[in-house]
Design an enzyme around this catalytic site. Structure first.
Site, PDB file in Angstrom:
ATOM      1  N   SER A  69      -2.370   9.174  34.065  1.00 20.35           N
ATOM      2  CA  SER A  69      -2.384   8.455  35.336  1.00 20.35           C
ATOM      3  C   SER A  69      -3.170   9.207  36.389  1.00 20.35           C
ATOM      4  CB  SER A  69      -0.958   8.190  35.820  1.00 20.35           C
ATOM      5  OG  SER A  69      -0.234   9.390  35.848  1.00 20.35           O
ATOM      6  N   HIS A  96      -4.129   2.759  30.873  1.00 22.91           N
ATOM      7  CA  HIS A  96      -3.046   3.196  31.756  1.00 22.91           C
ATOM      8  C   HIS A  96      -1.973   2.120  31.933  1.00 22.91           C
ATOM      9  CE1 HIS A  96      -1.688   4.568  36.017  1.00 22.91           C
ATOM     10  NE2 HIS A  96      -0.948   5.129  35.092  1.00 22.91           N
ATOM     11  N   GLU A 141      -4.376  -0.775  33.091  1.00 23.25           N
ATOM     12  CA  GLU A 141      -5.725  -0.458  33.557  1.00 23.25           C
ATOM     13  C   GLU A 141      -6.542   0.050  32.367  1.00 23.25           C
ATOM     14  OE1 GLU A 141      -4.818   0.870  38.158  1.00 23.25           O
ATOM     15  OE2 GLU A 141      -4.704   2.403  36.619  1.00 23.25           O
ATOM     16  N   ASN A 146      -2.939   3.376  41.730  1.00 19.14           N
ATOM     17  CA  ASN A 146      -2.548   4.570  42.476  1.00 19.14           C
ATOM     18  C   ASN A 146      -3.511   4.888  43.614  1.00 19.14           C
ATOM     19  OD1 ASN A 146      -0.185   5.007  41.128  1.00 19.14           O
ATOM     20  ND2 ASN A 146      -1.096   6.353  39.594  1.00 19.14           N
TER      21      ASN A 146
HETATM   22  P1  NAI Z   1       7.636  12.280  28.912  1.00 21.42           P
HETATM   23  O1  NAI Z   1       7.806  13.671  29.340  1.00 21.42           O
HETATM   24  O2  NAI Z   1       8.755  11.310  29.020  1.00 21.42           O
HETATM   25  O3  NAI Z   1       7.141  12.265  27.389  1.00 21.42           O
HETATM   26  C1  NAI Z   1       6.109  13.057  26.901  1.00 21.42           C
HETATM   27  C2  NAI Z   1       6.369  13.283  25.431  1.00 21.42           C
HETATM   28  O4  NAI Z   1       5.201  13.885  24.857  1.00 21.42           O
HETATM   29  C3  NAI Z   1       7.516  14.244  25.153  1.00 21.42           C
HETATM   30  O5  NAI Z   1       8.413  13.648  24.252  1.00 21.42           O
HETATM   31  C4  NAI Z   1       6.850  15.475  24.563  1.00 21.42           C
HETATM   32  O6  NAI Z   1       7.642  16.114  23.580  1.00 21.42           O
HETATM   33  C5  NAI Z   1       5.608  14.890  23.950  1.00 21.42           C
HETATM   34  N1  NAI Z   1       4.500  15.822  23.803  1.00 21.42           N
HETATM   35  C6  NAI Z   1       4.077  16.768  24.668  1.00 21.42           C
HETATM   36  N2  NAI Z   1       3.002  17.397  24.186  1.00 21.42           N
HETATM   37  C7  NAI Z   1       2.728  16.840  22.988  1.00 21.42           C
HETATM   38  C8  NAI Z   1       1.718  17.057  22.004  1.00 21.42           C
HETATM   39  N3  NAI Z   1       0.780  17.985  22.165  1.00 21.42           N
HETATM   40  N4  NAI Z   1       1.733  16.283  20.898  1.00 21.42           N
HETATM   41  C9  NAI Z   1       2.691  15.341  20.734  1.00 21.42           C
HETATM   42  N5  NAI Z   1       3.667  15.104  21.616  1.00 21.42           N
HETATM   43  C10 NAI Z   1       3.680  15.834  22.733  1.00 21.42           C
HETATM   44  O7  NAI Z   1       6.333  11.751  29.699  1.00 21.42           O
HETATM   45  P2  NAI Z   1       5.960  10.250  30.094  1.00 21.42           P
HETATM   46  O8  NAI Z   1       6.564   9.924  31.386  1.00 21.42           O
HETATM   47  O9  NAI Z   1       6.191   9.361  28.932  1.00 21.42           O
HETATM   48  O10 NAI Z   1       4.380  10.406  30.353  1.00 21.42           O
HETATM   49  C11 NAI Z   1       3.467  10.560  29.297  1.00 21.42           C
HETATM   50  C12 NAI Z   1       2.060  10.336  29.827  1.00 21.42           C
HETATM   51  O11 NAI Z   1       1.973   9.066  30.444  1.00 21.42           O
HETATM   52  C13 NAI Z   1       1.582  11.340  30.876  1.00 21.42           C
HETATM   53  O12 NAI Z   1       0.200  11.534  30.696  1.00 21.42           O
HETATM   54  C14 NAI Z   1       1.835  10.613  32.178  1.00 21.42           C
HETATM   55  O13 NAI Z   1       0.992  11.039  33.203  1.00 21.42           O
HETATM   56  C15 NAI Z   1       1.492   9.187  31.772  1.00 21.42           C
HETATM   57  N6  NAI Z   1       2.122   8.164  32.587  1.00 21.42           N
HETATM   58  C16 NAI Z   1       3.425   8.253  32.976  1.00 21.42           C
HETATM   59  C17 NAI Z   1       4.003   7.265  33.748  1.00 21.42           C
HETATM   60  C18 NAI Z   1       5.427   7.361  34.165  1.00 21.42           C
HETATM   61  O14 NAI Z   1       5.818   6.634  35.101  1.00 21.42           O
HETATM   62  N7  NAI Z   1       6.255   8.181  33.551  1.00 21.42           N
HETATM   63  C19 NAI Z   1       3.229   6.091  34.180  1.00 21.42           C
HETATM   64  C20 NAI Z   1       1.893   6.050  33.654  1.00 21.42           C
HETATM   65  C21 NAI Z   1       1.362   7.060  32.929  1.00 21.42           C
END
Ligand code: NAI
Length: 509
Positions: free
Chosen positions: A124, A145, A157, A195
């Site tokens: 994001s 996104h 997006e 955003n």
């Molecule tokens: P989260 O922290 O809930 O989940 C991330 C997951 O990725 C975790 O389970 C972690 O163990 C895993 N992980 C970390 N490094 C890894 C790797 N090298 N290989 C495989 N798995 C790995 O995070 P969330 O909220 O789901 O966000 C994920 C992505 O989505 C980020 O880039 C964030 O910026 C983006 N995003 C998040 C939003 C939100 O509202 N939470 C909205 C839009 C985008």
């Protein structure tokens, strides 16, 4: 939720957190075979269990039939290693938001996947181009996104990096539709569409608070009642939490090399430092008891025994409407060229402060009150008055009581260049206009992204059209004079359209 063959038959998802599991859910619903991988042992499995239980709940409510749920479940599987994703047609990454970690992941994936496979990141805030910089074939890489929670937030997006091929974006957009989402196309730029467009609402509201014009609750009330926002900016920041939203404000500001329009506020920096981040900790701009915001009641309507006669400035915005309103409220209206010595004078500037108007129009500031007439009175659930530093208390109370006679809510704020709604609307419209000027996206996609992604009552350009591009332009011009702050300089897109009265959606030939 389609029976047709999806654009991407085999989809790999890396990262099974809040976002990864949501994307896995909608991808399986679209008919794809989904493999979910997470570096943390057991994370993919617990995500799968969570998605299955979502489907079970939908079945219980009668919104999904059991056979279909079973077919979804059969298509959502967990992988034990990244290598198992090598047969995918599309891999979507939703891991930790770090450029180095994401770039390393894609470099590793690129060495194992099929030549035709598409790679996408759900970042994001990072540059899609930067994540793709080390890839051998960056043309098959794009931003994809989604918003949280993915099944409910129906917009995606699709972001083209510098080298992304057009066909990859077309395929991702088609696939988004198959998942039941609306795709919008964005250029790779800080904040993409949603955003970026969302910068105006909170930052301008914070600016108003920092100037002592009105408190949090008053600003929230005004923007909900006059413009129709579902949540006020401070309610919204409490819900999102400042540990999420303040860093986004800082990041976009710095990524645009300190562009004044996106300047964050010390108010949120300090509250973040103090841990007063929002609803989830029980205290943000509001205090929460059992999850309910504790909002102090509004100031009571003052009791006024003798109402002074009223006079309306010939330069007031929507003057005829204001005069009719005063008549309907039973006011004694003076019609002379200047107010009598007893009269309460109403001014209704766009962007200028009440003080300046009183001085320029040679009115007695002690008896001068401003009213915000940007929004048609009939379309607004609240009237907003502004005092100036010299306004007498009896005159302020008289104006308040008069404007509340028909039961409509009234807020009295301090003097400012532009009232609350004028400032916030003009800022939102100006930022959106500048996004169109920079060709970050089409005007139509901007409107779609903001209404679906931010839940605004109208897209920013439609909002500008509703209140009048010329009026919005006037607010900004005058605020620039009052504040001398470059953040209010109008975008050329808005200047051109406002000057000749053309819709803000209008694209030039
Ligand atoms: P989260 O922290 O809930 O989940 C991330 C997951 O990725 C975790 O389970 C972690 O163990 C895993 N992980 C970390 N490094 C890894 C790797 N090298 N290989 C495989 N798995 C790995 O995070 P969330 O909220 O789901 O966000 C994920 C992505 O989505 C980020 O880039 C964030 O910026 C983006 N995003 C998040 C939003 C939100 O509202 N939470 C909205 C839009 C985008």
């Amino acid at each position: 939720m389609t029976c047709m063959k999806p654009t991407f038959q085999k989809v790999g998802i890396v990262g099974a957190g809040a976002m990864g599991r949501g994307i896995a859910q909608v991808a399986a619903q679209a008919g794809s075979e989904v493999l979910l991988f997470d570096v943390q042992v057991g994370a993919a499995l617990s995500a799968q269990v969570a998605v299955f239980s979502q489907w079970d709940k939908l079945c219980d409510k009668g919104r999904l039939d059991a056979a279909r749920a079973a077919s979804y479940k059969a298509r959502l599987l967990c992988a034990d290693s990244l290598a198992e994703l090598s047969g995918s047609d599309l891999i979507v990454e939703a891991i930790v938001e770090r450029l180095d970690v994401k770039a390393n992941l894609f470099t590793e994936l690129e060495s194992t996947i099929r030549p035709s496979a598409v790679l996408a990141t759900n970042t994001s805030s990072l540059s899609v181009t930067a994540i793709a910089a080390r890839l051998k074939r960056p043309e098959r890489f794009a931003g994809y996104h989604f918003f949280n929670p993915v099944p409910l937030m129906k917009v995606v997006e699709v972001i083209a990096g510098l080298k992304t091929s057009a066909s990859v974006c077309t395929d991702l957009a088609a696939y988004a539709r198959q998942m039941g989402h609306t795709p919008v196309q964005a250029q790779d730029s800080p904040g993409f569409i949603v955003n970026h467009a969302g910068r105006g609402y909170g930052t301008e509201a914070l600016r108003i608070v920092s100037e002592g014009i009105a408190d949090f609750a008053t600003i929230d009330r005004i923007l909900k009642d006059q413009i129709g926002f579902k949540l006020g900016p401070f309610e919204l920041m409490d819900l999102t939490a400042l540990d999420v939203s303040h860093p986004v404000m800082e990041s976009i500001y710095h990524q645009y090399f300190e562009e004044p329009r996106y300047r964050p506020s010390v108010i949120t920096a300090q509250r973040l430092a103090g841990g007063v981040v929002g609803k989830k900790v029980g205290e943000g701009f509001y205090r929460y008891v059992n999850g309910i915001a504790q909002i102090s009641p509004e100031a009571a309507v003052p009791q006024v025994d003798e109402m002074p006669p009223v006079w309306v400035s010939p330069r007031a915005a929507r003057r005829a409407e204001l005069l009719l309103l005063l008549k309907n409220l039973g006011a004694r209206i003076e019609t002379g060229a200047a107010p009598s010595a007893q009269a309460l004078s109403f001014v209704a500037p766009l962007g200028f402060d009440v003080t300046t108007v009183a001085v320029v129009e040679r009115l007695d500031p002690a008896r001068t009150i401003g009213i915000d007439m940007l929004v048609e009175d009939a379309a607004s659930k609240r009237r907003v008055l502004a005092t100036n530093p010299a306004t007498r208390t009896d005159m302020r109370d008289a104006a308040h009581a008069l404007m509340a006679r028909d039961g409509k809510a009234v807020s009295v704020i301090r003097d400012s260049g532009g009232f609350v709604s004028q400032r916030v609307v003009a800022t939102i419209v100006n930022i959106a206009s500048d996004m169109c000027q920079q060709a970050i996206c089409s005007p139509a996609d901007l409107e779609t992204a903001v209404t679906l992604g931010l839940g605004y009552p109208l897209g920013p350009l439609a909002m500008g059209n509703l209140y009048g591009p010329a009026n919005v332009l006037e607010v900004l011009f005058n605020m620039q004079t009052v504040y001398g702050d470059p953040r209010y300089r109008p975008s050329p897109w808005l200047r051109r359209r406002g000057a000749i009265g053309v819709s803000l959606m209008h694209e030039e030939e």
